[in-house]
Scaffold this active site. Structure first.
Site: not given
Lengths: 191, 308
Positions: B54-55, B82, B104, B132
């Site tokens: 969604r975000t 890595k 995020r 958020h």
């Protein structure tokens, strides 16, 4: 430079010119450029309706997101965009603004229209043309030609937003000054 | 400074500016050409260390509607797997000339750290259990559109508050905008610091619902739970789930919100989730408009109009 009655007469004359040039304003949609252009467009619509006793679609087109000088100033608050339900496809769109200056606002408005639809034609009505064009743009309807110097600023006051109708000429303000409450006066002067 | 890291950083005027701008930009979604030229030539990097549909898509769509170039960078299948550190990844993106970085991350505070390393604007799209902010902005936007106001609105935030960055950001932003927030959760899922937050705390959902205009249900974030916070899912659902009977306790005009993803049958029943008074899909639509507004206000001008 201009006072209430002169502004009224100029708008009445423009309304008649629009009717004449568009042969009765049948497909005309008026779009005012916020902030001062929007009430001017409404006034023109009222005048045309009075003469022809038919409603003329009238709305507002904010061009902030299309400006070419966005990166020169902090991001601005947006004006309202209200496109009449008929849309603009196939219509004769008359853009309405208070001051025509560099022509950059009108260029931005033409870009904005391009994303909204395909008008049959686009015309431009302004209350004041102060000269100093920087782009190949001219107005189809002009309330008053005001020869100015680049060191001057032109401010349009309208009853709807300022309580009084007047066009004032003053010394130039620096870019960015007083942009909080009078953002459009400043940009009216820039454009 | 030019970032959006915490909903608490926004002043009332800035928050209202975002909401007003989002309202205008919402019209773009209804046009035939859903695009504005505003961020032409700017680059926005979506840096996602946690799974998100969604975000990430919302930010991507928002940036694309403003004509920015968007680079999606997810931890899986990148140099991160890595062993590259956040700082080195940030410096790489910096060297590529990113104007804005949407991050995020599972660690609280990751966005703050990133903001010290890059020149561009950092937008916090969720850092651990911390914040958020764009979710709070889209929630406030949705409430304002539905209820017509935010001032004095009574909002209940219900569920796993402890692990919810959405709850914290909402409390901070809604307080700034004049709404009254009540957190409702089992005692084990109330954050220890909640006493210092600008909100009320209750353990009794049935008592709160009749005095609520907006109820925001939160998902139980089992993936962040290392301990048992409640005996069984069934018991949690019985006491803190919004089912049809509880829904009836709400006023006729009250709305139900959920930041998604929903777990039907757990915190919300299917009937309530599908009710016309549930705003879940509206929130998604509004999310694009709000993120467009934030991107425009941070990246559109010579300097940001919001953020610190």
């Amino acid at each position: 430079m201009l006072e209430g009655p002169e502004i009224h007469r100029a708008l009445t004359r423009i309304a008649h010119e629009v009717l004449e040039r568009t042969k009765g304003a049948e497909d005309v949609t008026l779009l005012g450029i916020p902030s001062r252009g929007a009430p001017l467009a409404r006034r023109l619509a009222e005048r045309i309706e009075r003469v022809e006793s038919r409603t003329v679609p009238c709305g507002a087109l904010d061009i902030t997101m299309y400006r070419d000088d966005l990166h020169l100033a902090p991001a601005r608050a947006l004006g309202r965009t209200e496109i009449p339900p008929e849309g603009i496809d196939g219509r004769v769109v008359v853009l309405v603004d208070d001051v025509l200056f560099s022509g950059r606002t009108v260029r931005a408005a033409l870009d904005a229209l391009n994303d909204l639809g395909r008008p049959r034609s686009v015309q431009l009505a302004v209350l004041v043309d102060r000269g100093h064009r920087e782009l190949p743009i001219r107005a189809d309807y002009v309330g008053k030609n005001l020869p100015t110097s680049l060191r001057e600023s032109v401010t349009v006051l309208l009853e709807e937003s300022d309580g009084v109708d007047a066009v004032l000429i003053g010394p130039k303000r620096e870019r960015g000054e007083d942009r909080t409450d009078e953002a459009r006066t400043a940009s009216g002067e820039e454009n | 400074m030019r970032h959006l890291l915490s909903a608490g950083d926004l002043s009332r005027d800035e928050a209202v500016l975002v909401l007003d701008t989002a309202r205008e930009l919402a019209q773009v979604g209804d046009r035939s050409v859903k695009k504005l030229p505003t961020l032409r030539g700017r680059t926005v990097v979506n840096l996602f260390y946690e799974d998100s549909t969604r975000t990430r898509t919302s930010f991507e769509l928002a940036a694309k509607r403003l004509s920015a170039d968007v680079i999606n960078f997810s931890a899986k299948g990148s140099s991160v797997s890595k062993g590259e550190s956040l700082k080195d990844t940030a410096l790489t993106l910096q060297a590529m000339g990113a104007d804005g970085v949407v991050i995020r991350h599972a660690a609280s505070g990751a966005a703050h750290r990133l903001a010290n390393w890059v020149d561009g604007s950092v937008l916090n799209a969720g850092d651990g259990t911390h914040e958020h902010p764009t979710q709070a902005l889209l929630d406030a936007f949705t409430m304002r559109e539905r209820m017509g106001r935010l001032e004095g609105l009574r909002v209940a935030v219900v569920g796993d508050v402890r692990h919810s960055r959405v709850a914290r950001s909402n409390v901070l932003l809604l307080n700034t905008l004049g709404a009254q927030v009540t957190l409702v959760a089992p005692p084990t899922l109330v954050p220890v610091t909640a006493g210092s937050w600008p909100c009320e705390v209750s353990y009794d959902l049935d008592a709160v619902l009749p005095k609520t205009d907006v109820v925001m249900m939160l998902r139980v974030q089992a993936e962040r739970m290392k301990d048992a916070y409640f005996p069984t899912a069934r018991e949690y659902s019985r006491r803190y789930g919004l089912d049809k009977e509880r829904f009836a306790l709400l006023g006729d005009q009250a709305i139900v919100m959920h930041p998604g993803p929903m777990v039907r049958g757990m915190e919300i029943s299917a009937e309530v989730a599908d009710s016309p008074r549930a705003t879940v899909t509206e929130q998604v639509t509004n999310g694009v408009s709000v993120r467009m507004a934030v991107l425009y206000l941070l990246l559109g001008g010579s300097e940001p109009a919001i953020g610190n």
